[in-house]
Motif scaffolding. Sequence first.
Motif, PDB file in Angstrom:
ATOM      1  N   LYS A 112      -2.164  -1.250  -3.595  1.00 40.31           N
ATOM      2  CA  LYS A 112      -3.278  -0.374  -3.234  1.00 40.31           C
ATOM      3  C   LYS A 112      -2.739   1.045  -3.163  1.00 40.31           C
TER       4      LYS A 112
ATOM      5  N   GLU B 178      -1.562   4.142   7.169  1.00 40.71           N
ATOM      6  CA  GLU B 178      -2.460   3.698   6.092  1.00 40.71           C
ATOM      7  C   GLU B 178      -3.926   3.890   6.479  1.00 40.71           C
ATOM      8  N   GLN B 179      -4.265   3.531   7.712  1.00 40.39           N
ATOM      9  CA  GLN B 179      -5.649   3.695   8.161  1.00 40.39           C
ATOM     10  C   GLN B 179      -6.049   5.172   8.190  1.00 40.39           C
TER      11      GLN B 179
ATOM     12  N   GLN C  10      -3.393   4.798  -2.362  1.00 40.26           N
ATOM     13  CA  GLN C  10      -4.326   5.608  -1.586  1.00 40.26           C
ATOM     14  C   GLN C  10      -4.482   7.002  -2.194  1.00 40.26           C
TER      15      GLN C  10
ATOM     16  N   THR D 276       0.853  -1.193   0.000  1.00 38.43           N
ATOM     17  CA  THR D 276       0.000   0.000   0.000  1.00 38.43           C
ATOM     18  C   THR D 276       0.883   1.236   0.000  1.00 38.43           C
TER      19      THR D 276
ATOM     20  N   ASP E 108      -6.564   6.547   4.575  1.00 42.55           N
ATOM     21  CA  ASP E 108      -7.853   6.175   3.989  1.00 42.55           C
ATOM     22  C   ASP E 108      -8.999   6.937   4.623  1.00 42.55           C
TER      23      ASP E 108
ATOM     24  N   SER F 250     -11.517   9.603   2.850  1.00 40.81           N
ATOM     25  CA  SER F 250     -12.976   9.410   2.798  1.00 40.81           C
ATOM     26  C   SER F 250     -13.723  10.644   3.265  1.00 40.81           C
TER      27      SER F 250
END
Length: 611
Positions: free
Chosen positions: A219, A597-598, A221, A90, A601, A605
């Motif tokens: 992935k 990473e969390q 981002q 990622t 994302d 969003s």
Amino acid sequence: MKNKIIVFCCCILIYGITHAQQFKGQMNIAAVPAPNMHYQEEYTFDKPVDPAKWNSQTAGMHVSFGSTDKLYFRTEVPDLDKQASTWKETGWKGERLNAQLLVWSPDTIQQVRLKCNDLKHSNGKVIGKNNIKVNMVRYVVSNYPYGVKDATCGESPYKNAYLMPDRFEAFDRFEIPGKTVRPIWISVDVPADAEAGIYSGDIEVLSEKSRSVLTIKLKIQNQVLPKPGEWKHRFDLWQNPWVVAWYNRIEPWSEEHKVMLEKHLKLYADAGGKFITTYAVHSPWSDNSYMIEGTMIEWIKQNNGAWKFDYKIFDEYVELAMKAGINDAITVYTLLPWGNRFRYMEEATGNYVYEVWPPESKEFKSFWHTFLTDLEKHLQQKGWFEKTYLGINENEMKQTLAAIKVVKEHPAKWKITYAGNWHTELDTLLDDYCFLYGNESNQQQVKARSARGATTTYYVCCNPPVPNNFVFSPPIEGRWISWYSAAFGYDGFLRWAYDAWPADPSRDARHTLWPAGDCFLVYPGGASGIRFEKLREGIVDFEKIRIIRALASKSTDKTVKNLLKQLDQHMKVFVPERAFDEKKIAKDVQKGNDLIEQLSDKLASNEMVFK
């Protein structure tokens, strides 16, 4: 750096030829000539560490992804929990993502080559195969075995020589001798304008008689990493441009030399390099390199006793570095060369004259006031004064304070950078202070320096043994270094040196005095390696931490706030670390990246995107 400025004379000590023994299963060299012997070495390799493991391998080519956090040795069956045919990663737009591919065989395999294919998004968007770079990882000779924690300044207590994978080399195809391993480094430079989402593709590993297909799943981002020139991390690697001419046997500062320097410096710039290393004195570090650092500013004492200064080489080098993308700072070394030895040219005779001017002396004060006045005028004309620092390396405190006093008495507002241990009396005198790891101030003092506009970094050199960037250091240590910077509150990291090569760096990383790889991080021809890329990964982490924290601090989302709190709490594990268990620090870095990473994302969003 401390313990590095060591006078050694006449000739470099010749190492005895040693018979290699196995150590922790590494590939040793049975007969290795001294690093300073200039003839073709004949390397005789020991038998495999564990023949039973090789005998248990099925015939033919074996292929698997490994970890970029560890080294894989030439005659060991790779230590893998299980073979992996898929690489999942990622990252952000604009980021470089790295993998390590391992190819091995119990029997000789001919014409091994890789074919990279495009990475495709489900909506048809593509990260083209031209963004995928593959390099063979070459082995270099080390004077220490892998992962030791007793490396020291001075000669190695180990009498064997060890092969360590580090140097990158482009290739078309290669042979794998039986019972050997070949690591291959894969880098994907994600375009900054790539669309967020999942990209899939494959890499074919071909030989004369076989074909293996491995899968890549990335992935990407919806966050964008700035270009290296825009990174805030203050990355300072001391450079020696003369070594490039010396190694290639060309005239220093010729057009051919400058072409080579452009490529050489681009590697540093692309890793976020911020400081241009320049020299106002000849051989500042006591002739302690295979090729000494020469002056870039010629001092000429005219017939009438007045001083004249020639900035030709200084200007050429600064302009080359800036063209490569290194634009933030220029460091001029040094008011305190080793032994207080200064060199100038007599106009009348053309001879060089050497003088010893202690910083407390009237000669030192008189000359440096004259020189600083001239240097300031030149820098102002070039538009470089505001980004220039006068550099002082670690010296006795009495001398350091005396030299700083001379600078402070000069009318111009010079900035001073200093590398050495923490000293309270230097704190407010320095615009940029770089501590030796383990001899640092506390975090509150770093914060206080930042509050008044001063910058603070840290460094490692031939000590401490860990963390470090030796060729035998576990690669994860290089990445960990910038997590420590971020956790402690530092502005960046410094290392001596970028390129102080020994006699044959492409094959032999040993130095007569220091641990292998201590004096350089990159290779001739502008070639990178595992150590340099892991340092770069850590600097990218530093930038992502900085960006994510800034974005998350503005969010009202409870999940974001909770994740940010977890990240801040996790950063505390990096500060007291001293044991340096390889597996533990790898897990610490991975957990930190999972939280980034969390957060990336979740912020995306909420349409909180760094572009």
